[in-house]
Design an enzyme around this catalytic site. Sequence first.
Site, PDB file in Angstrom:
ATOM      1  N   ASP A  68      31.840  -2.784 -36.623  1.00 33.22           N
ATOM      2  CA  ASP A  68      31.375  -1.553 -35.970  1.00 33.22           C
ATOM      3  C   ASP A  68      32.569  -0.631 -35.692  1.00 33.22           C
ATOM      4  OD1 ASP A  68      29.583   0.222 -34.982  1.00 33.22           O
ATOM      5  OD2 ASP A  68      29.362  -0.745 -33.027  1.00 33.22           O
ATOM      6  N   ASN A  97      35.119   3.171 -30.751  1.00 35.61           N
ATOM      7  CA  ASN A  97      35.734   1.860 -30.560  1.00 35.61           C
ATOM      8  C   ASN A  97      37.243   1.876 -30.810  1.00 35.61           C
ATOM      9  OD1 ASN A  97      33.526   0.452 -29.736  1.00 35.61           O
ATOM     10  ND2 ASN A  97      32.884  -0.107 -31.804  1.00 35.61           N
ATOM     11  N   LYS A 105      34.331   2.606 -35.459  1.00 32.34           N
ATOM     12  CA  LYS A 105      33.931   4.006 -35.298  1.00 32.34           C
ATOM     13  C   LYS A 105      34.839   4.606 -34.226  1.00 32.34           C
ATOM     14  CE  LYS A 105      30.348   2.511 -32.108  1.00 32.34           C
ATOM     15  NZ  LYS A 105      28.929   2.488 -31.785  1.00 32.34           N
ATOM     16  N   TYR A 109      42.254  -3.712 -20.003  1.00 30.40           N
ATOM     17  CA  TYR A 109      41.820  -2.364 -19.671  1.00 30.40           C
ATOM     18  C   TYR A 109      42.766  -1.361 -20.322  1.00 30.40           C
ATOM     19  CZ  TYR A 109      41.060   1.919 -17.075  1.00 30.40           C
ATOM     20  OH  TYR A 109      40.818   3.214 -16.751  1.00 30.40           O
ATOM     21  N   VAL A 110      42.202  -0.488 -21.129  1.00 30.26           N
ATOM     22  CA  VAL A 110      43.040   0.520 -21.795  1.00 30.26           C
ATOM     23  C   VAL A 110      42.881   1.831 -21.045  1.00 30.26           C
ATOM     24  CG1 VAL A 110      43.479   1.779 -23.916  1.00 30.26           C
ATOM     25  CG2 VAL A 110      42.771  -0.615 -24.014  1.00 30.26           C
ATOM     26  N   GLY A 120      25.908   0.845 -23.194  1.00 33.10           N
ATOM     27  CA  GLY A 120      25.403   1.068 -24.535  1.00 33.10           C
ATOM     28  C   GLY A 120      24.551  -0.078 -24.985  1.00 33.10           C
ATOM     29  N   GLY A 121      24.378  -0.128 -26.279  1.00 31.38           N
ATOM     30  CA  GLY A 121      23.473  -1.095 -26.870  1.00 31.38           C
ATOM     31  C   GLY A 121      23.870  -2.526 -26.575  1.00 31.38           C
ATOM     32  N   LYS A 153      33.084  -6.546 -19.512  1.00 37.85           N
ATOM     33  CA  LYS A 153      31.926  -6.187 -20.338  1.00 37.85           C
ATOM     34  C   LYS A 153      30.833  -7.205 -20.082  1.00 37.85           C
ATOM     35  CE  LYS A 153      30.644  -4.434 -24.723  1.00 37.85           C
ATOM     36  NZ  LYS A 153      31.209  -3.407 -25.544  1.00 37.85           N
TER      37      LYS A 153
END
Lengths: 693, 248
Positions: free
Chosen positions: A188, A193, A190, A145-146, A75-76, A95
């Site tokens: 952020d 997330n 949402k 890690y989920v 993503g962004g 990440k």
Amino acid sequence: MNAGATLARCPGCGKALPADAPEGLCPRCLIARNLSEPTRVAAGAGSEPPTVTSLPDDFARHFPQFEILECLGRGGMGLVYKARQTLLGRLVALKILDPARARDPQFAERFQREAQALARLNHPAIVTVHEFGETHGLFFLVMEYVDGASLRDVLRQGRVPPQLALSIVPKICEALQFAHEQGVVHRDIKPENLLLDRQGRVKIADFGIAKLFGEPTAAPPLTEARAIVGTPHYMAPEQVEHPQSVDHRADIYSLGVVFYELLTGELPLGRFSPPSLKARVDHRLDPVVLRALEKEPTQRYQQAADVRTDIEFISATPDSPPGPTPNPSAASRRNTATSDRTSPSNDDPTSALRLLSLGLGAVGVLNIAAVLGALLFAVALVLCDRLGIDLDGPLPEIAEWLQDPTPSDWRWTLATTGFFLLAGGGLTVLGASRLRRLRSYRLALMACVIAMVLPPALLLGLPLGIWGLVLLGRRNVQARFTAAHESQVTERPSQCGAEDERTRFRNDNLRSAAWVILVPLALMFLTTQWLKSEGPSATRRRAILLEEQLNREQVAIAIAASAVDRNREGKTTATVRTLESSPPVVIQTLPVAGADQVSATLSELRVTFSKDMKDNHWTWAEWKPGSLPETTGPAKFLEDGRTWTLPVRLVPGRAYAIWINSEEKRGFRDLRDQPSLPYLLHFQVVSTQEVSP
Amino acid sequence: MPSTEPPHAGERSGWFATTHWSVILSARDTASPKGAEALERLCRTYWYPLYAFARRTGAHPEDAQDATQSFFADLFRRGSLQQADPEKGRFRNFLLVAFKRFLANQNEHRHAQKRGGAGVQVTWDTDLAERRYQIEPHASWPAERAFERRWALTLLEQTLARLRSEWSVAGKAGEFDHLKGFLTVDREPPSYAAAAAALGVAEGALRVAVHRLRHRFRELFREEIGHTVARPDDIDDEIRHLLEILAE
């Protein structure tokens, strides 16, 4: 199709399941629902829309301590990989931040500072940052890690039950509160997330990542227009307007959006309705959601923990609990009706209100229909009459009655009644519609009262009105009106203030009510005017014609009678034969009927009929008491067989009126026993003074 | 997701899907053991659509079985793979075209088999094949279409079987039975709450499980298709094609 091929249907598409469907599942839906859409990167930390992000082809060799297993998302902000830390043997989410966006010279310092803060966030509902760093120009974070799904993934499967939302949101609040206390704002929040692990426990991912790249909406370079950080629908207004002044309350707004979406399945866009109007949700959550979604940060919940407290209070207590309302929201704070009375009922009033609104609407429409029906009937009747269409029964009389040109009270009474019914019906319908949208409590009350008193639909209206008043008297119902009103007022994307908006609302209601009153008024007035316009009706004209014709007939009879005289000795003519069957009429009187100069010396009245009469039957009846002169002897039947005399004494100056046969008494009869047509002999005797000169 | 990743990470990462079909294609000249193994696996999986095709073209069960088996034997022995065009890249197409050609020249091939075909023998339960064939709907369909439909179903069966075995290995076969219904619906019903109650888990956990199941199904299905196309890029095209076949 073979026999037995249509044993069952697919619950997804409703088509028949083929007998050879794998695992009994519809093959079409298996592919269509799981694979036809563009492949999504699912699960793991975040799944933002793909961007231009690219990593060097051989990036994996920069991370020798990891076995990179799978790309979880891109993503962004960068790419997330599922990886195994080879030494520890544990699964992590690696990440790697977008190298293009990390070129900013101050990025390294900011990254260091923020990542340290993130690494301190040790909370069961926050995805832990194990490690962070930079290698070969790649900034990376190693995170817990989920193994689960994001809330977005769960929402895609359909609307979640309120209980799920009520169990998740407080946990998020708790984690947010914890982070806010550490001075970390997420920026952020949402569904992408918010992760759920396999046990259904929620964990917030990507804490503060947004800040690493600066303010989410600080105008990004044109070349990176797609890389705006943050998701507009979930961003607090101040994140757009004043990115520099964003604090933890922005997270509370975003949480409000997520909460609203969880409850209703929709985003709170524009002028949105409270959740309980959209879904079967405890209406006491409305003020909580609306307060979290306040545009002004100062009006919002100030602490995530407060949201949690309110939600948990509502979850733990039945609807409309005793004690003060648990949610001191903007709405309920302004609601002076908020008191500490126990509400009579615990159930959700949504369906009751809907039913009431429908019922009131029906009552109003019935009233309007009754009046309009009567009005249409009257107009149609009068039109028929004026166009000369024949009417039967009592209709012509009613038509004439309606058009009576003389000023008449009854018509105004009728018109006024019609106006009240029509306006009342209109107000009932208006109130019902306002009730349905929870827009005006007063109009709703008024509708109930009117429904109770207006006659045509009274049978339905009376019980409905009483029930409505009871319902509207409930505190939870009043609170809903207030909440809905507040949300409509404050969520309207308008430049003017909420106060102006409130005034606009009130004016809007007043205007509607005024129309509902003025239109029936004009309608009834114009109809009444029209009814009495255009002069006499056809019925009236016909009546006049009939009268003239009768006069003509009488004349004809008289002429015929004289003809009979002439032919007395000779043959009877055809005319005479015809006339024989007609009743006799008075053809001559003394004094002449209507004379006003009758001498008081006249001592005898004389009446001559058109036919030979029986000699022993007569009726000299008074027109009204005292209108018969004093008689001085018995009436006499003269020899011509048609003339009667009555000796009288007349008093000077008096007027007399005598029925020669009245409607009731019919003594004068011809030889065939037909009574003569009633005849009123009236005259005025001159006074002596007038005579003497 | 394998297909969305750049094919650079090498064997270490394991996300570069080496398709069976691509192995076969690369191995066709050398007839390597690896190619034969891949082909055997594919044939073992996809024999039934060919059998159904043969039946649909009018062959008796015995003849259909005979033809299919001879075809495979011939495939392994003679390297018919030379005819495969890597650019066209669909194992499905290749198999059907080759089989049709084989049926047309069946006498010759029978003869060849009688000479004693060496190599891999693919065998299966004939009765089962015939029973499956009997319950197939749309008896009036053209044989090619029946073959393609059967192909799509075989892919799905294969995927679901793998999915089931994965869940069984994890000791969750019962859970799989409860959850599989959610693969074909976007919204309730079936009710998440009811399924959660039946499995004794929280609804949130159930929804996560459904999501994982769908995710895994997607992965496995793409993987299965990946075995039958030459390049990972072809997977999406193939999915579209299969959907068209099934939508008819």
